[in-house]
Motif scaffolding. Sequence first.
Motif, PDB file in Angstrom:
ATOM      1  N   HIS A 201      17.594 -23.584  -9.604  1.00  0.00           N
ATOM      2  CA  HIS A 201      18.991 -23.117  -9.634  1.00  0.00           C
ATOM      3  C   HIS A 201      19.046 -21.585  -9.564  1.00  0.00           C
ATOM      4  O   HIS A 201      19.884 -21.014  -8.870  1.00  0.00           O
ATOM      5  N   THR A 299      26.206 -28.666 -16.156  1.00  0.00           N
ATOM      6  CA  THR A 299      25.996 -29.265 -14.831  1.00  0.00           C
ATOM      7  C   THR A 299      26.052 -28.186 -13.748  1.00  0.00           C
ATOM      8  O   THR A 299      26.705 -27.143 -13.944  1.00  0.00           O
ATOM      9  N   GLY A 300      25.398 -28.473 -12.619  1.00  0.00           N
ATOM     10  CA  GLY A 300      25.451 -27.558 -11.480  1.00  0.00           C
ATOM     11  C   GLY A 300      26.876 -27.362 -10.971  1.00  0.00           C
ATOM     12  O   GLY A 300      27.158 -26.405 -10.252  1.00  0.00           O
ATOM     13  N   ALA A 301      27.777 -28.275 -11.339  1.00  0.00           N
ATOM     14  CA  ALA A 301      29.179 -28.137 -10.928  1.00  0.00           C
ATOM     15  C   ALA A 301      29.809 -26.902 -11.579  1.00  0.00           C
ATOM     16  O   ALA A 301      30.908 -26.500 -11.202  1.00  0.00           O
ATOM     17  N   TYR A 326      38.348 -32.405 -12.031  1.00  0.00           N
ATOM     18  CA  TYR A 326      37.025 -32.227 -12.622  1.00  0.00           C
ATOM     19  C   TYR A 326      36.434 -30.871 -12.220  1.00  0.00           C
ATOM     20  O   TYR A 326      35.971 -30.108 -13.063  1.00  0.00           O
ATOM     21  N   ARG A 383      25.908 -30.409   0.543  1.00  0.00           N
ATOM     22  CA  ARG A 383      26.467 -31.436  -0.367  1.00  0.00           C
ATOM     23  C   ARG A 383      25.757 -32.791  -0.156  1.00  0.00           C
ATOM     24  O   ARG A 383      25.530 -33.516  -1.119  1.00  0.00           O
ATOM     25  N   HIS A 386      22.304 -32.510  -1.732  1.00  0.00           N
ATOM     26  CA  HIS A 386      22.461 -32.512  -3.181  1.00  0.00           C
ATOM     27  C   HIS A 386      22.750 -33.922  -3.701  1.00  0.00           C
ATOM     28  O   HIS A 386      22.223 -34.355  -4.716  1.00  0.00           O
ATOM     29  N   GLY A 408      27.348 -34.295 -16.725  1.00  0.00           N
ATOM     30  CA  GLY A 408      28.672 -33.822 -17.090  1.00  0.00           C
ATOM     31  C   GLY A 408      29.577 -34.959 -17.522  1.00  0.00           C
ATOM     32  O   GLY A 408      30.695 -34.730 -17.949  1.00  0.00           O
ATOM     33  N   SER A 410      30.598 -37.648 -15.599  1.00  0.00           N
ATOM     34  CA  SER A 410      31.503 -38.213 -14.601  1.00  0.00           C
ATOM     35  C   SER A 410      30.838 -39.391 -13.897  1.00  0.00           C
ATOM     36  O   SER A 410      29.631 -39.503 -13.844  1.00  0.00           O
ATOM     37  N   PHE A 412      29.604 -40.199 -11.010  1.00  0.00           N
ATOM     38  CA  PHE A 412      29.433 -39.114 -10.057  1.00  0.00           C
ATOM     39  C   PHE A 412      29.162 -39.488  -8.607  1.00  0.00           C
ATOM     40  O   PHE A 412      29.477 -38.718  -7.724  1.00  0.00           O
ATOM     41  N   TYR A 419      33.514 -35.265  -2.427  1.00  0.00           N
ATOM     42  CA  TYR A 419      33.424 -33.819  -2.165  1.00  0.00           C
ATOM     43  C   TYR A 419      32.839 -33.565  -0.771  1.00  0.00           C
ATOM     44  O   TYR A 419      33.290 -32.705  -0.024  1.00  0.00           O
TER      45      TYR A 419
HETATM   46  C1  HEM Z   1      17.742 -32.619  -9.290  1.00  0.00           C
HETATM   47  C2  HEM Z   1      18.732 -31.749  -9.115  1.00  0.00           C
HETATM   48  C3  HEM Z   1      20.174 -32.035  -9.353  1.00  0.00           C
HETATM   49  C4  HEM Z   1      20.789 -33.149  -9.855  1.00  0.00           C
HETATM   50  C5  HEM Z   1      20.140 -34.431 -10.325  1.00  0.00           C
HETATM   51  C6  HEM Z   1      22.197 -32.888  -9.866  1.00  0.00           C
HETATM   52  C7  HEM Z   1      23.163 -33.756 -10.332  1.00  0.00           C
HETATM   53  C8  HEM Z   1      24.518 -33.566 -10.226  1.00  0.00           C
HETATM   54  C9  HEM Z   1      25.522 -34.521 -10.604  1.00  0.00           C
HETATM   55  C10 HEM Z   1      25.220 -35.864 -11.221  1.00  0.00           C
HETATM   56  C11 HEM Z   1      26.730 -33.987 -10.323  1.00  0.00           C
HETATM   57  C12 HEM Z   1      28.119 -34.617 -10.474  1.00  0.00           C
HETATM   58  C13 HEM Z   1      28.686 -34.791 -11.796  1.00  0.00           C
HETATM   59  C14 HEM Z   1      28.391 -33.792 -12.826  1.00  0.00           C
HETATM   60  O1  HEM Z   1      28.872 -32.660 -12.742  1.00  0.00           O
HETATM   61  O2  HEM Z   1      27.614 -34.137 -13.708  1.00  0.00           O
HETATM   62  C15 HEM Z   1      26.515 -32.691  -9.775  1.00  0.00           C
HETATM   63  C16 HEM Z   1      27.505 -31.860  -9.342  1.00  0.00           C
HETATM   64  C17 HEM Z   1      27.285 -30.655  -8.747  1.00  0.00           C
HETATM   65  N1  HEM Z   1      26.071 -30.005  -8.652  1.00  0.00           N
HETATM   66 FE1  HEM Z   1      24.256 -30.813  -9.008  1.00  0.00          FE
HETATM   67  N2  HEM Z   1      22.417 -31.636  -9.368  1.00  0.00           N
HETATM   68  C18 HEM Z   1      21.213 -31.068  -9.062  1.00  0.00           C
HETATM   69  C19 HEM Z   1      20.996 -29.808  -8.575  1.00  0.00           C
HETATM   70  C20 HEM Z   1      21.976 -28.921  -8.262  1.00  0.00           C
HETATM   71  C21 HEM Z   1      21.752 -27.600  -7.772  1.00  0.00           C
HETATM   72  C22 HEM Z   1      20.385 -26.942  -7.571  1.00  0.00           C
HETATM   73  C23 HEM Z   1      22.968 -27.037  -7.541  1.00  0.00           C
HETATM   74  C24 HEM Z   1      23.202 -25.649  -7.011  1.00  0.00           C
HETATM   75  C25 HEM Z   1      23.882 -24.774  -7.615  1.00  0.00           C
HETATM   76  C26 HEM Z   1      23.973 -28.022  -7.875  1.00  0.00           C
HETATM   77  C27 HEM Z   1      25.340 -27.860  -7.754  1.00  0.00           C
HETATM   78  C28 HEM Z   1      26.282 -28.834  -8.011  1.00  0.00           C
HETATM   79  C29 HEM Z   1      27.686 -28.706  -7.674  1.00  0.00           C
HETATM   80  C30 HEM Z   1      28.356 -27.525  -6.995  1.00  0.00           C
HETATM   81  C31 HEM Z   1      28.313 -29.858  -8.125  1.00  0.00           C
HETATM   82  C32 HEM Z   1      29.809 -30.228  -7.967  1.00  0.00           C
HETATM   83  C33 HEM Z   1      30.004 -31.157  -6.811  1.00  0.00           C
HETATM   84  C34 HEM Z   1      30.358 -30.468  -5.498  1.00  0.00           C
HETATM   85  O3  HEM Z   1      31.066 -29.453  -5.484  1.00  0.00           O
HETATM   86  O4  HEM Z   1      29.939 -31.002  -4.435  1.00  0.00           O
HETATM   87  N3  HEM Z   1      23.330 -29.140  -8.336  1.00  0.00           N
HETATM   88  N4  HEM Z   1      25.147 -32.454  -9.722  1.00  0.00           N
END
Ligand code: HEM
Length: 429
Positions: A201, A299-301, A326, A383, A386, A408, A410, A412, A419
């Motif tokens: 990240h 969360t990454g969100a 959300y 997206r 991801h 988070g 949700s 998801f 998204y």
């Molecule tokens: C193994 C790595 C990752 C997993 C398992 C993961 C998992 C998730 C999950 C389950 C969500 C949706 C619900 C929630 O917020 O909990 C989410 C949302 C999100 N994550 Fe990750 N994530 C990972 C890596 C990353 C990385 C490296 C980023 C970069 C910054 C990132 C950015 C986001 C964003 C921006 C969203 C919001 C959805 C969107 O705008 O499309 N995530 N992630």
Amino acid sequence: MIVSRTRNTFCSNRFVQKYRAGPRSCSLKFTLKTDIFDERGITEGRGFLPIQDPAGRGELKGYGFEPWIQAVDEIPKLTVASGSGTLRRTLMELPTFPTDQLLQMDSRAKWKAYMMLSFLSHAYMWCEMDGTVPLLLPSRLAVPWCDVSNTLCMPPVLVYATYNLLNWRRVDPEGPIELGNIVCLNNFLGGPDEEHFRLVHVEIEAKAGPALSRLGLLQEVAAQAEVDNEMLQSGLVEICTALRNMQVTLSRMGEKCDPYIYYHRVRKPMSGWRGNPDLPQGLVYEGVSTSPVQLYGETGAQSSIVPAFDAVLGIEHDRNTWLKEYLETMQDHMPPQHRGFIQKLRRNANLGRHGGLRSFCHMAGGEMKDSYNDVVQELEKFRSQHKAFAFNYIAKFSRKECEDRGTGGSDFMPALNGYRDQTSRHLLL
Ligand code: HEM
């Protein structure tokens, strides 16, 4: 009911008040000026990372914080000894947190303390591993945590900023902010999987920097009566390049973060207390609120990169579903300066006589429209990629439907599809 305290003026927390009855998005005034997350500091080399490396805890030394600093460093060891109440007991034996001292200090120290208290509180909640989940966070942790988070306009829960943005150091201080030269400052269980998950990240944040630092300028260029097409196009190419680099970094997740270890060990301590079946009512912050408070976990969100790109491209998520709400709620978990930055980009999305960047590219057609579409496609690819990670690291392991939730809280997978699909719907025809 909020319990009033007379010791200092920060006896209640805006987030605790807002989220107590039923959480919803909280609008704050951006009066806070800090020197580590500053809008002027959203630079090419660092993006949303703090303007100075978040080194050690030097600024807290000598003011009564030592036992607390030591406890944070001990968390990985305490998790090894956990199971018999050792971890929670050790944390409860900490002396009173020197909040009054801290409130006199600068924002750098306050963010450090916020990070420390976040790690300690989440360790208390999730790392004892005796099969129990406390319904109440004891006042020893809850009160200072709410006090400090209140001064920073942040919620009293682990957030992306404390988990990732502020949680690294460079091995070679002169070297780049990239995998191979960065390590974490604080850990829960520790180990390469947990550190690598976070550091991916951090590198992604650095890779987004060159594009983020130009977003405001791009909107200004698109708003001019005589648009500088070359400049606008090169800015769009910059966003494309950043998104491609982000995908390269994300693709390295598996190098040191194993999906099984992530699902079973790394993920748990990030959990919050909203939409979490372990704490359906939320969590009571003893000494602050007598009724449970619901807050999403880390969360990454809560990273500001994708919302900033969405904003500049004019990408709107579906108003008729909870998805949009959300993502908006996640903005309450970002540092105030980053929230302000995104809001400004949103406000300026239709700036100028051409109706904003998206509308200008549509009108101009040809290469300009292609450049805009290239960026949308690259964001859609990020997206999609991801979403595949979310599946491989979480959904694949979820046995029961009710467990099929993100950290988070949700449901998801449909949300991540939503998204992504909404992104491609913004391609200009
Ligand atoms: C193994 C790595 C990752 C997993 C398992 C993961 C998992 C998730 C999950 C389950 C969500 C949706 C619900 C929630 O917020 O909990 C989410 C949302 C999100 N994550 Fe990750 N994530 C990972 C890596 C990353 C990385 C490296 C980023 C970069 C910054 C990132 C950015 C986001 C964003 C921006 C969203 C919001 C959805 C969107 O705008 O499309 N995530 N992630």
